[in-house]
Write a protein that holds these residues in place. Structure first.
Motif, PDB file in Angstrom:
ATOM      1  N   ALA A  73       0.832  -1.214   0.000  1.00 53.22           N
ATOM      2  CA  ALA A  73       0.000   0.000   0.000  1.00 53.22           C
ATOM      3  C   ALA A  73       0.858   1.254   0.000  1.00 53.22           C
ATOM      4  CB  ALA A  73      -0.931  -0.010   1.214  1.00 53.22           C
ATOM      5  N   ALA A  74       1.992   1.219   0.713  1.00 56.67           N
ATOM      6  CA  ALA A  74       2.875   2.387   0.758  1.00 56.67           C
ATOM      7  C   ALA A  74       3.506   2.652  -0.605  1.00 56.67           C
ATOM      8  CB  ALA A  74       3.956   2.181   1.810  1.00 56.67           C
ATOM      9  N   HIS A  81       1.993   9.455   3.957  1.00 57.20           N
ATOM     10  CA  HIS A  81       1.977   9.114   5.377  1.00 57.20           C
ATOM     11  C   HIS A  81       0.962   8.036   5.747  1.00 57.20           C
ATOM     12  CE1 HIS A  81       3.576  13.303   5.216  1.00 57.20           C
ATOM     13  NE2 HIS A  81       4.443  12.799   6.059  1.00 57.20           N
ATOM     14  N   LEU A  82       0.107   7.611   4.844  1.00 57.94           N
ATOM     15  CA  LEU A  82      -0.885   6.595   5.178  1.00 57.94           C
ATOM     16  C   LEU A  82      -0.190   5.271   5.497  1.00 57.94           C
ATOM     17  CD1 LEU A  82      -3.953   5.917   5.275  1.00 57.94           C
ATOM     18  CD2 LEU A  82      -3.694   5.056   2.936  1.00 57.94           C
ATOM     19  N   VAL A  83      -0.573   4.667   6.610  1.00 57.37           N
ATOM     20  CA  VAL A  83      -0.048   3.358   7.013  1.00 57.37           C
ATOM     21  C   VAL A  83      -1.207   2.374   7.029  1.00 57.37           C
ATOM     22  CG1 VAL A  83       1.138   2.038   8.796  1.00 57.37           C
ATOM     23  CG2 VAL A  83       1.729   4.451   8.419  1.00 57.37           C
ATOM     24  N   SER A 324      -4.966   2.949   8.676  1.00 55.81           N
ATOM     25  CA  SER A 324      -5.171   3.100  10.114  1.00 55.81           C
ATOM     26  C   SER A 324      -4.989   4.564  10.492  1.00 55.81           C
ATOM     27  CB  SER A 324      -4.173   2.233  10.887  1.00 55.81           C
ATOM     28  OG  SER A 324      -4.147   2.605  12.249  1.00 55.81           O
ATOM     29  N   PHE A 325      -6.002   5.135  11.155  1.00 57.60           N
ATOM     30  CA  PHE A 325      -5.909   6.549  11.542  1.00 57.60           C
ATOM     31  C   PHE A 325      -4.849   6.748  12.623  1.00 57.60           C
ATOM     32  CE2 PHE A 325      -7.086  10.319  13.944  1.00 57.60           C
ATOM     33  CZ  PHE A 325      -7.190  11.245  12.924  1.00 57.60           C
ATOM     34  N   ALA A 342       6.520   3.590   6.347  1.00 58.40           N
ATOM     35  CA  ALA A 342       5.627   2.439   6.491  1.00 58.40           C
ATOM     36  C   ALA A 342       6.353   1.144   6.143  1.00 58.40           C
ATOM     37  CB  ALA A 342       4.396   2.620   5.602  1.00 58.40           C
ATOM     38  N   VAL A 343       7.227   1.202   5.149  1.00 53.21           N
ATOM     39  CA  VAL A 343       8.021   0.025   4.784  1.00 53.21           C
ATOM     40  C   VAL A 343       8.939  -0.366   5.932  1.00 53.21           C
ATOM     41  CG1 VAL A 343       9.731  -0.891   3.173  1.00 53.21           C
ATOM     42  CG2 VAL A 343       7.900   0.600   2.332  1.00 53.21           C
ATOM     43  N   PHE A 344       9.617   0.620   6.525  1.00 56.84           N
ATOM     44  CA  PHE A 344      10.513   0.346   7.650  1.00 56.84           C
ATOM     45  C   PHE A 344       9.734  -0.202   8.846  1.00 56.84           C
ATOM     46  CE2 PHE A 344      13.471   3.853   5.921  1.00 56.84           C
ATOM     47  CZ  PHE A 344      14.162   2.926   5.159  1.00 56.84           C
TER      48      PHE A 344
END
Length: 596
Positions: A73-74, A81-83, A324-325, A342-344
């Motif tokens: 997704a990232a 910034h969306l995770v 996720s908010f 997000a990958v990290f």
């Protein structure tokens, strides 16, 4: 390089959207992303376990869902910034959709969850390719708030048996669960309840007074230590405190969804509901964070990214995921610069899982129930609920219908019902455009047209403004409104319609204008239009409506139409009129015979 060998960068950006932000990656950004990723990995550890429990899956599946899907997704979404990963709303829908078909936690249940995830991803990916990113705009925020509040109550009710150490029927409805709880109230295990209360109070106090410490982890640690002391002093046979058990200390294993046509047909409706809910969550969260980061979000690309993450994730033991908010907001606050954060976070989570998985053997199930109580309470958006109740009766109706449907019927049906009700109210609003009478304002030098009943009006001409589209759903309301205005001022046989606010017109709208023109002419009046937008004019021309209304009855500006209409007015009425609201009226002598 020749033009035939060149590559269209726009095409590359669509297929590989991470190329857009890759130039932002440097030493400073990478260090910030590493720190944000580590913070996110620590936070998702207890959440993943809790969310998997809500979904009826073994705890490790919540952590698996926070790994591979988050990376995909990232890389293929549009937000910086969306995770993505497991969420409470998706988890509760997964449980509600699959529990009728298999025992939660069983091998068949897990396979169905993976199949549901694959179908969810296919729906989302297809919608993204078809560029249906605007579809989520029709799912009102009120529906999401009502559904989430109802889901919070369901989450809390599902954990009553674990918090109080009771034996309640699994898979029961909300009403059945509460009835069974009150019937067994005198069978509460005080030892188990004390573990839950210690965990709950610890979480509340840490969250309130030391917000920098992850309250879930702190609450789990305190609850585990307290349960360990009780079991060692009294014995687990006496306390009845059950423990979660060690998590598998390995990375997500490869998995294969069930592709049996019968299973696919059973869960397809639920998969569509999960897809819509997941997209609504992801796009809404991405947009909310993007406002703070001054970034623009591509809704269609988010559809593609979420679809790919679920499709790929279903082959890596992940159940349905979304944005996720909590983790997205934390990711931004922690200083993340690019989606590499997000990958990290996913990579760090894999390392943490390998190191701390055995420690889950000491985690009491009552502590997990307490954590889920905290999660459930945090889901209820009291601020917006009270604001909706104060602001709008219709939105309140949507909120209440969605909320009670979530408690009383199947969860996917509750989503559909809330969306349907939102669409009905939306159509009701668009089907009732404002049709208001306007007059020139003599108090301003350029005399703008305003709605002011106290200002003088022309006895022969009624000027109207239609604020909204003139389509089949609005035609009846507009016709009724025109008739009411005619009855209020029967002497105003000529009407001038300002078309600047008419954004759309269909066949029914064109026919309505033609019929009104014909009716006015039979009564000795007429109909004129001005300020028509090009798209509306094209429909009038192609449908033959312009020919019937009369090309000489359509003008570009207000001044042009007034000059023309003034030339056809009844001069006897004009000579006796004292209103003189148009500039052209000044050329006429006053009622007493003197120049006006």
């Amino acid at each position: 390089m020749s033009s035939s060998m060149s590559v269209n960068p726009l095409w590359l950006f669509k297929v590989f959207p991470f190329l857009r932000w890759w130039p932002m990656v440097n030493g400073t950004a990478t260090r910030a992303d590493l720190l944000a990723g580590l913070t996110g990995a620590i936070i998702v550890l207890p959440q993943g376990v809790a969310f998997a429990t809500i979904a009826g899956l073994p705890p490790e599946y919540g952590l698996y869902t926070a790994m591979v899907p988050a990376i995909i997704a990232a890389l293929f979404g549009s937000s910086w910034h969306l995770v993505s990963g497991p969420t409470t709303a998706i988890s509760i829908v997964v449980f509600g959709a699959l529990s009728p078909f298999a025992e939660p936690g069983s091998a068949h249940y897990i396979t169905l969850a993976l199949t549901l995830t694959l179908l969810t991803g296919l729906f989302q990916f297809t919608m993204g390719i078809a560029r249906l990113g605007t579809v989520v705009n029709f799912i009102s925020h009120t529906v999401v708030i009502g559904f989430t509040a109802g889901a919070a109550i369901l989450i809390a009710s599902s954990q009553i048996k674990n918090f109080f150490g009771l034996s309640l029927p699994r898979g029961a409805t909300f009403a059945q669960t509460m009835w069974a709880f009150f019937q067994q109230f005198d069978h509460i295990n005080l030892h188990v309840m004390s573990v839950g209360l210690v965990t709950l109070l610890t979480g509340i106090l840490v969250k309130r007074y030391t917000p920098r410490i992850p309250y879930m982890i702190a609450a789990m640690l305190v609850g585990s230590i307290y349960a360990l002391i009780l079991n060692q002093s009294l014995g687990d046979a006496v306390t009845g405190i059950r423990l979660l058990g060690a998590l598998p200390s390995h990375l997500p294993p490869l998995s294969l969804p069930e592709l049996d046509p019968h299973a696919l047909s059973q869960i397809a409706p639920s998969a569509l509901a999960v897809a819509m809910l997941g997209l609504t969550e992801a796009v809404s969260i991405a947009r909310a964070v993007a406002v703070r980061a001054e970034q623009r979000i591509d809704g269609n690309q988010e559809f593609v990214g979420q679809g790919l993450s679920n499709m790929v994730g279903s082959f890596f033991s992940a159940y349905a995921s979304s944005g996720s908010f909590n983790r997205s907001g934390l990711n931004y606050e922690a200083g993340a610069r690019t989606p590499l954060a997000a990958v990290f976070a996913s990579l760090f989570l894999g390392i943490i899982l390998l190191l701390v998985a055995p420690l889950a053997a000491y985690l009491p199930i009552a502590s997990m129930a307490a954590i889920l109580f905290l999660v459930a309470y945090g889901l209820i958006d009291f601020h917006h609920i009270f604001a909706i109740i104060k602001a709008s009766k219709r939105e309140t109706a949507v909120l209440l219908v969605t909320f009670f449907s979530t408690l009383l019927v199947e969860l996917e049906f509750a989503i559909y019902l809330g969306v349907l009700l939102s669409l009905i109210f939306y159509l009701m609003r668009t089907s009732r455009p404002n049709v208001i009478s306007v007059v020139p304002d003599p108090r301003a030098s350029h005399r703008p047209l305003v709605h002011a009943p106290d200002l003088p009006y022309c006895p022969q001409v009624q000027m109207l403004r239609i604020d909204g589209s003139l389509f089949f759903g609005a035609v009846n309301h507009v016709e009724q409104r025109l008739l009411e205005l005619e009855q209020e001022h029967p002497q105003q046989k000529i009407i001038i319609i300002n078309g600047r606010s008419i954004n759309f017109l269909d066949i029914a709208g064109g026919e309505a204008l033609v019929q009104e023109a014909k009716r006015r002419r039979r009564q000795g009046g007429d109909l004129y239009l001005y300020g028509i937008k090009p798209a509306v004019m094209e429909i009038l021309q192609r449908g033959g409506f312009l020919e019937e209304i009369g090309p000489d009855h359509v003008f570009e500006t207000r001044d042009e139409v007034i000059r023309h209409v003034f030339s056809v007015l009844d001069r006897d009425i004009c000579m006796g009129c004292q209103q003189r609201i148009f500039h052209e009226c000044k050329a006429l002598p006053s009622p007493g015979g003197k120049p006006s």
